[in-house]
Design an enzyme around this catalytic site. Structure first.
Site, short mmCIF file in Angstrom:
data_model
loop_
_atom_site.label_atom_id
_atom_site.label_comp_id
_atom_site.label_asym_id
_atom_site.label_seq_id
_atom_site.Cartn_x
_atom_site.Cartn_y
_atom_site.Cartn_z
CD GLN A 36 106.04 68.76 43.25
OE1 GLN A 36 106.34 68.85 44.42
NE2 GLN A 36 106.95 68.51 42.30
CG HIS A 67 119.13 78.64 43.25
ND1 HIS A 67 118.08 79.45 42.91
CD2 HIS A 67 118.61 77.40 43.42
CE1 HIS A 67 116.97 78.73 42.84
NE2 HIS A 67 117.26 77.48 43.13
CG ASP A 161 117.12 73.16 45.33
OD1 ASP A 161 116.51 73.67 46.27
OD2 ASP A 161 117.16 73.65 44.18
N1 SAM Z 1 113.90 76.14 46.87
C1 SAM Z 1 112.98 75.13 47.17
C2 SAM Z 1 112.26 75.28 48.45
O1 SAM Z 1 112.26 76.38 48.96
O2 SAM Z 1 111.64 74.33 48.95
C3 SAM Z 1 113.27 73.77 46.62
C4 SAM Z 1 113.38 73.93 45.13
S1 SAM Z 1 113.13 72.67 44.00
C5 SAM Z 1 111.81 73.32 42.98
C6 SAM Z 1 112.35 71.33 44.83
C7 SAM Z 1 112.23 70.12 43.92
O3 SAM Z 1 112.28 68.91 44.69
C8 SAM Z 1 110.94 70.04 43.09
O4 SAM Z 1 111.23 70.25 41.74
C9 SAM Z 1 110.40 68.64 43.38
O5 SAM Z 1 109.84 68.01 42.26
C10 SAM Z 1 111.65 67.92 43.88
N2 SAM Z 1 111.39 66.72 44.69
C11 SAM Z 1 110.53 66.59 45.71
N3 SAM Z 1 110.56 65.31 46.16
C12 SAM Z 1 111.46 64.64 45.40
C13 SAM Z 1 111.93 63.29 45.38
N4 SAM Z 1 111.44 62.38 46.21
N5 SAM Z 1 112.88 62.98 44.47
C14 SAM Z 1 113.38 63.90 43.62
N6 SAM Z 1 112.96 65.18 43.58
C15 SAM Z 1 112.01 65.55 44.46
#
Ligand code: SAM
Length: 295
Positions: A36, A67, A161
């Site tokens: 990303q 959170h 999350d």
């Molecule tokens: N608060 C957030 C929002 O508003 O969308 C979400 C926060 S957190 C930063 C989202 C995380 O999901 C990211 O660090 C991303 O790398 C992770 N993520 C996305 N797809 C994923 C997957 N298939 N497996 C594990 N983590 C994933």
């Protein structure tokens, strides 16, 4: 304050005709990982912000609203809290909130993007507050889908999350019946699955309702709740899923008793806030009751 034209702007595009402009005071990082587009910026009003693929993930000013809402209702509603699994959660703030609960013996966090985790440790240490170094934390860098396919442990609470499941997001594969069945299979009896579940604004609640409808096929109680998150410029929704407990019925006194067990003080969540989070407006109750498409 400089005149508007002297600022550079981070423009979050909600729809072809809707934008929120944040003035950029400083760019701490801007680049692309394997998964990303990542930016860590500073803004005058919200302070530091993590932005993935053009979507605000959290801001220094109000990340505790998001959170605490994501983590604590689920933990407050279960009697066993020893094992917690977080899917996603790159900044480490979901991990921080989970580990504030002394009943949690181990918290496993699985995020696909090691660069988001590294940048969060370097530029956003206020988010994790040392949680990554807590001996109860187990951080796995990998795809949550692969983890769920291989893992055989059981968790009292699972918190998702993840980024929103847009077609180009690495989280896209994690919102469907197969994955919700896998998540349920990893829950201990009586366990709760809580997820960040898109917006619940009057003009934009379709994705949230679709998630709720899909999860109702898997859990006896699928409860929506939401709060306004100013940096997101919208009402942000969550879902709490359980076969045993309807979290909307949790008494404020029980929530306060749970909160009193936490290390440090909450910024946002307590018994009164719980009641407010789970008091849904009529339009949303009606939308949630309607039939419609599922994942
Ligand atoms: N608060 C957030 C929002 O508003 O969308 C979400 C926060 S957190 C930063 C989202 C995380 O999901 C990211 O660090 C991303 O790398 C992770 N993520 C996305 N797809 C994923 C997957 N298939 N497996 C594990 N983590 C994933």
């Amino acid at each position: 304050m400089p005149k508007t034209e002297h600022w550079s702007w981070y423009v979050e595009q909600f729809a072809p005709t809707e934008q929120h402009h944040h003035a950029i005071a400083n760019v701490l990082f801007s680049g692309r990982s394997q998964y990303q587009q990542i930016a860590v910026i500073e803004t005058p009003i919200f302070g530091k912000m993590l932005v993935l693929d053009g979507d605000t993930q959290s801001s220094a000013r109000d990340e505790r609203v998001y959170h605490e809402s994501l983590v604590h209702p689920a933990l407050a509603g279960v009697s066993e809290r020893a094992e917690v699994l977080i899917l996603g959660g790159g900044e480490g703030a979901t991990l921080r909130e989970t580990l504030r609960c002394p009943d949690v013996k181990r918290c496993t966090m699985v995020d696909i993007d090691g660069l988001v985790v590294e940048l969060s440790k370097r530029y956003l240490p206020e988010w994790s507050e040392g949680a990554f170094e807590d001996p109860r934390a187990r951080v796995v860098i990998g795809d949550a889908l692969a983890f769920l396919s291989e893992d055989r442990d059981r968790y009292d609470v699972i918190v998702s999350d993840l980024t929103e499941p847009f077609p180009d997001s690495p989280s896209h594969t994690l919102f469907n019946d197969r994955v919700f069945s896998m998540i349920k299979a990893r829950l201990a009896p009586g366990g709760t699955y809580a997820l960040q579940a898109s917006t619940a604004s009057v003009h934009n609640a379709a994705l949230h309702c679709k998630m709720a409808r899909t999860l109702r096929k898997h859990f006896a109680f699928v409860t929506s709740y939401f709060t306004h998150v100013p940096a997101f410029d919208t009402d942000w929704a969550f879902l709490a899923c359980s076969d045993r407990v309807d979290l909307s019925a949790l008494e404020p006194a029980a929530v306060d008793a749970y909160c009193a067990r936490l290390r440090g003080e909450n910024f946002f969540y307590d018994g009164i806030t719980h009641r407010r989070l789970f008091s849904l407006p009529r339009y949303l109750r009606r939308m949630l009751a309607q039939s419609g498409d599922t994942f």
